[in-house]
Design a protein around this motif. Structure first.
Motif, PDB file in Angstrom:
ATOM      1  N   VAL A  40       0.827  -0.940   0.065  1.00 59.80           N
ATOM      2  CA  VAL A  40       0.046  -0.033   0.159  1.00 59.80           C
ATOM      3  C   VAL A  40       0.853   1.156  -0.005  1.00 59.80           C
ATOM      4  N   ALA A  41       1.921   1.226   1.024  1.00 59.90           N
ATOM      5  CA  ALA A  41       2.886   2.357   0.839  1.00 59.90           C
ATOM      6  C   ALA A  41       3.358   2.709  -0.439  1.00 59.90           C
ATOM      7  N   LEU A  42       4.137   1.762  -1.185  1.00 64.90           N
ATOM      8  CA  LEU A  42       4.672   1.985  -2.358  1.00 64.90           C
ATOM      9  C   LEU A  42       3.760   2.324  -3.564  1.00 64.90           C
ATOM     10  N   THR A  43       2.633   1.786  -3.354  1.00 60.83           N
ATOM     11  CA  THR A  43       1.455   2.184  -4.532  1.00 60.83           C
ATOM     12  C   THR A  43       0.842   3.378  -4.312  1.00 60.83           C
ATOM     13  N   ALA A  44       0.907   3.820  -3.025  1.00 64.97           N
ATOM     14  CA  ALA A  44       0.493   5.295  -2.790  1.00 64.97           C
ATOM     15  C   ALA A  44       1.701   6.191  -3.285  1.00 64.97           C
ATOM     16  N   LEU A  45       2.908   5.866  -2.793  1.00 68.45           N
ATOM     17  CA  LEU A  45       3.902   6.935  -3.499  1.00 68.45           C
ATOM     18  C   LEU A  45       4.165   6.689  -5.005  1.00 68.45           C
ATOM     19  N   GLU A  46       3.968   5.844  -5.501  1.00 66.84           N
ATOM     20  CA  GLU A  46       3.942   5.827  -6.880  1.00 66.84           C
ATOM     21  C   GLU A  46       2.963   6.439  -7.712  1.00 66.84           C
ATOM     22  N   GLY A  47       1.807   6.270  -7.089  1.00 63.75           N
ATOM     23  CA  GLY A  47       0.569   6.698  -7.688  1.00 63.75           C
ATOM     24  C   GLY A  47       0.830   8.567  -7.529  1.00 63.75           C
ATOM     25  N   ALA A  48       1.231   8.832  -6.386  1.00 62.96           N
ATOM     26  CA  ALA A  48       1.280  10.175  -6.119  1.00 62.96           C
ATOM     27  C   ALA A  48       2.197  10.857  -6.911  1.00 62.96           C
ATOM     28  N   ALA A  49       3.448  10.328  -7.031  1.00 63.99           N
ATOM     29  CA  ALA A  49       4.490  10.782  -7.982  1.00 63.99           C
ATOM     30  C   ALA A  49       4.081  10.813  -9.492  1.00 63.99           C
ATOM     31  N   SER A  50       3.306  10.063  -9.936  1.00 65.31           N
ATOM     32  CA  SER A  50       2.861   9.808 -11.170  1.00 65.31           C
ATOM     33  C   SER A  50       1.870  10.894 -11.605  1.00 65.31           C
ATOM     34  N   MET A  51       0.959  11.007 -10.453  1.00 60.66           N
ATOM     35  CA  MET A  51      -0.061  11.911 -10.763  1.00 60.66           C
ATOM     36  C   MET A  51       0.314  13.394 -10.870  1.00 60.66           C
ATOM     37  N   ASN A  52       1.331  13.736  -9.747  1.00 59.70           N
ATOM     38  CA  ASN A  52       1.945  15.106  -9.374  1.00 59.70           C
ATOM     39  C   ASN A  52       2.599  15.444 -10.679  1.00 59.70           C
ATOM     40  N   ASN A  53       3.286  14.475 -11.274  1.00 62.90           N
ATOM     41  CA  ASN A  53       4.172  15.004 -12.435  1.00 62.90           C
ATOM     42  C   ASN A  53       3.265  15.004 -13.605  1.00 62.90           C
ATOM     43  N   THR A  54       2.267  14.272 -14.038  1.00 60.66           N
ATOM     44  CA  THR A  54       1.387  14.348 -14.949  1.00 60.66           C
ATOM     45  C   THR A  54       0.727  15.546 -15.089  1.00 60.66           C
ATOM     46  N   PHE A  55       0.099  15.854 -13.865  1.00 59.94           N
ATOM     47  CA  PHE A  55      -0.786  16.905 -13.760  1.00 59.94           C
ATOM     48  C   PHE A  55       0.079  18.421 -13.738  1.00 59.94           C
ATOM     49  N   CYS A  56       1.105  18.363 -13.060  1.00 60.84           N
ATOM     50  CA  CYS A  56       1.866  19.721 -13.213  1.00 60.84           C
ATOM     51  C   CYS A  56       2.643  20.021 -14.611  1.00 60.84           C
ATOM     52  N   LEU A  57       2.938  18.857 -15.154  1.00 60.47           N
ATOM     53  CA  LEU A  57       3.427  19.061 -16.645  1.00 60.47           C
ATOM     54  C   LEU A  57       2.292  19.157 -17.671  1.00 60.47           C
ATOM     55  N   SER A  58       1.025  18.941 -17.418  1.00 60.20           N
ATOM     56  CA  SER A  58      -0.023  19.385 -18.243  1.00 60.20           C
ATOM     57  C   SER A  58      -0.426  20.750 -18.022  1.00 60.20           C
ATOM     58  N   ILE A  59      -0.310  21.330 -16.934  1.00 62.51           N
ATOM     59  CA  ILE A  59      -0.671  22.761 -16.613  1.00 62.51           C
ATOM     60  C   ILE A  59       0.460  23.564 -16.901  1.00 62.51           C
ATOM     61  N   PHE A  60       1.461  22.861 -17.095  1.00 61.68           N
ATOM     62  CA  PHE A  60       2.667  23.621 -17.589  1.00 61.68           C
ATOM     63  C   PHE A  60       2.634  24.003 -19.208  1.00 61.68           C
ATOM     64  N   MET A  61       2.325  22.815 -19.651  1.00 59.89           N
ATOM     65  CA  MET A  61       2.145  22.814 -21.455  1.00 59.89           C
ATOM     66  C   MET A  61       0.937  23.575 -21.635  1.00 59.89           C
ATOM     67  N   GLY A  62      -0.009  23.439 -20.910  1.00 63.76           N
ATOM     68  CA  GLY A  62      -1.235  24.302 -21.164  1.00 63.76           C
ATOM     69  C   GLY A  62      -1.052  25.911 -20.950  1.00 63.76           C
ATOM     70  N   LEU A  63      -0.241  26.222 -20.013  1.00 66.68           N
ATOM     71  CA  LEU A  63       0.020  27.622 -19.693  1.00 66.68           C
ATOM     72  C   LEU A  63       1.032  28.136 -20.817  1.00 66.68           C
ATOM     73  N   VAL A  86      10.669   5.803 -17.126  1.00 64.54           N
ATOM     74  CA  VAL A  86      11.479   4.709 -16.412  1.00 64.54           C
ATOM     75  C   VAL A  86      10.564   4.086 -15.374  1.00 64.54           C
ATOM     76  N   MET A  87       9.888   5.210 -14.574  1.00 73.52           N
ATOM     77  CA  MET A  87       9.070   4.667 -13.464  1.00 73.52           C
ATOM     78  C   MET A  87       7.872   3.915 -14.149  1.00 73.52           C
ATOM     79  N   TYR A  88       7.229   3.851 -15.091  1.00 73.93           N
ATOM     80  CA  TYR A  88       6.307   3.292 -15.777  1.00 73.93           C
ATOM     81  C   TYR A  88       7.171   1.873 -15.837  1.00 73.93           C
ATOM     82  N   ILE A  89       7.974   1.712 -16.413  1.00 76.76           N
ATOM     83  CA  ILE A  89       8.689   0.497 -16.718  1.00 76.76           C
ATOM     84  C   ILE A  89       8.850  -0.308 -14.994  1.00 76.76           C
TER      85      ILE A  89
END
Length: 124
Positions: A40-63, A86-89
């Motif tokens: 659960v701990a590893l899954t939560a960290l992986e999910g948070a990192a992935s969502m944070n990076n994707t969300f921030c990159l999307s906002i950045f590209m949109g701006l 790499v994290m996806y792999i």
């Protein structure tokens, strides 16, 4: 003043501050030292990192797109996308080891160094 570019401050301090609650919650789960809680701990960290990076990159590209800003972030974007791939792999593996954990931890300082090297070589 330390004459540190604002990007590096935000690239280092902002993620630590934004994900502090995820780290604390995952540390609590991992302290129980059962297979289920560590998963659960590893899954939560992986999910948070992935969502944070994707969300921030999307906002950045949109701006950049909607405001018509000049593109000056090739090195930073390349580093983010490379770490995401790499994290996806690594996230596809069914078993994680301590060595894998340390390798994943090294992605953060390595990506900062990667950006610095790319900018030194002239990539904006």
């Amino acid at each position: 003043r330390a004459n540190i570019p604002p990007f590096y401050v935000s690239f280092i301090l902002a993620p630590v501050a934004a994900n502090a609650s995820e780290v604390i919650a995952s540390q609590y789960y991992a302290s129980k030292k059962t297979r289920r809680t560590i998963t659960v701990a590893l899954t939560a960290l992986e999910g948070a990192a992935s969502m944070n990076n994707t969300f921030c990159l999307s906002i950045f590209m949109g701006l950049i797109y909607f405001r018509g800003l000049a593109w000056q972030f090739s090195a930073e974007t390349l580093a983010i996308v490379l770490v995401q791939l790499v994290m996806y792999i690594y996230a596809q593996r069914s078993k994680m080891s301590t060595a894998t954990g340390f390798l994943v931890l090294s992605f953060f300082p390595l990506s900062v160094m990667f950006v610095a090297i790319l900018e030194y070589c002239g990539l904006d």
